[in-house]
Design an enzyme around this catalytic site. Structure first.
Site, mmCIF file in Angstrom:
data_model
loop_
_atom_site.group_PDB
_atom_site.id
_atom_site.type_symbol
_atom_site.label_atom_id
_atom_site.label_comp_id
_atom_site.label_asym_id
_atom_site.label_seq_id
_atom_site.Cartn_x
_atom_site.Cartn_y
_atom_site.Cartn_z
ATOM 1 N N ALA A 159 44.507 112.606 35.884
ATOM 2 C CA ALA A 159 45.399 113.463 35.098
ATOM 3 C C ALA A 159 44.600 114.457 34.254
ATOM 4 C CB ALA A 159 46.305 112.614 34.209
ATOM 5 N N GLY A 177 41.471 105.115 36.030
ATOM 6 C CA GLY A 177 41.486 106.031 37.173
ATOM 7 C C GLY A 177 42.563 107.091 37.043
ATOM 8 N N CYS A 178 43.739 106.670 36.632
ATOM 9 C CA CYS A 178 44.858 107.606 36.508
ATOM 10 C C CYS A 178 44.619 108.591 35.367
ATOM 11 C CB CYS A 178 46.167 106.847 36.314
ATOM 12 S SG CYS A 178 46.547 105.800 37.739
ATOM 13 N N THR A 179 43.962 108.133 34.306
ATOM 14 C CA THR A 179 43.615 109.019 33.193
ATOM 15 C C THR A 179 42.618 110.064 33.665
ATOM 16 O OG1 THR A 179 44.055 107.310 31.546
ATOM 17 C CG2 THR A 179 42.584 109.112 30.876
ATOM 18 N N ALA A 224 49.625 104.112 37.526
ATOM 19 C CA ALA A 224 50.039 103.765 36.165
ATOM 20 C C ALA A 224 49.369 104.633 35.113
ATOM 21 C CB ALA A 224 49.721 102.298 35.884
#
Length: 155
Positions: A51, A46-48, A41
């Site tokens: 990315a 974590g995804c930030t 998401a």
């Protein structure tokens, strides 16, 4: 849940909308190596981190001939907000119906705190110039993953 990909497999073709609603296909990258990473998401810690790591290393990866595509089940509008908020330079694609996630083996059963549920399995697939899977990494960690890929690819 579909089977996981292994090196030598043909990378499943896909066409998905990017953060601006433009269609992007794997075929658009034919003749270049592509790192396709799947994350749960946008706008989550974590995804930030992941990315931002890809964005920070984009020049190095591009210099070695790699394009980077991030795919999540988010809608294009959320991806645009994610890109703007974090100044991301990687291509972000929306897969809300999870067809591509499933085709790449990046959607399936997960366990967390004793609970079993269906979700995105953080995964990275490296596709060579001919569209074949070069590396298939599943259940990767958000932190330190990009450094590991760079090391594994010998960049």
């Amino acid at each position: 849940m579909s089977a996981r990909l292994t090196p030598g497999d043909e990378a499943p073709a896909f066409t998905l909308p990017d953060a601006d609603g433009n269609e992007v296909s794997l075929a658009d990258h034919k003749g270049r190596k592509v790192i396709v990473y799947f994350y749960p998401a946008a706008l989550t810690p974590g995804c930030t981190k992941q990315a931002c790591d890809f964005t920070d290393n984009l020049d190095l990866l591009a210099g070695a001939g790699y394009d980077v595509i991030g795919i999540s089940p988010d809608k294009p509008e959320k991806l645009a907000k994610f890109r703007e908020q974090e100044s991301l330079k990687v291509t972000l694609l929306a897969d809300p119906d999870k067809k591509v996630l499933d085709a790449y083996g990046a959607y399936g059963e997960k366990k967390n705190y004793g609970r079993t549920y269906m979700g995105v399995i953080r995964s990275t697939i490296v596709v060579d110039e001919q569209g074949k899977v070069q590396h298939a990494l599943y259940n990767v960690r958000a932190t330190g993953h990009v450094a590991k890929i760079i090391k594994d690819l010998g960049i």
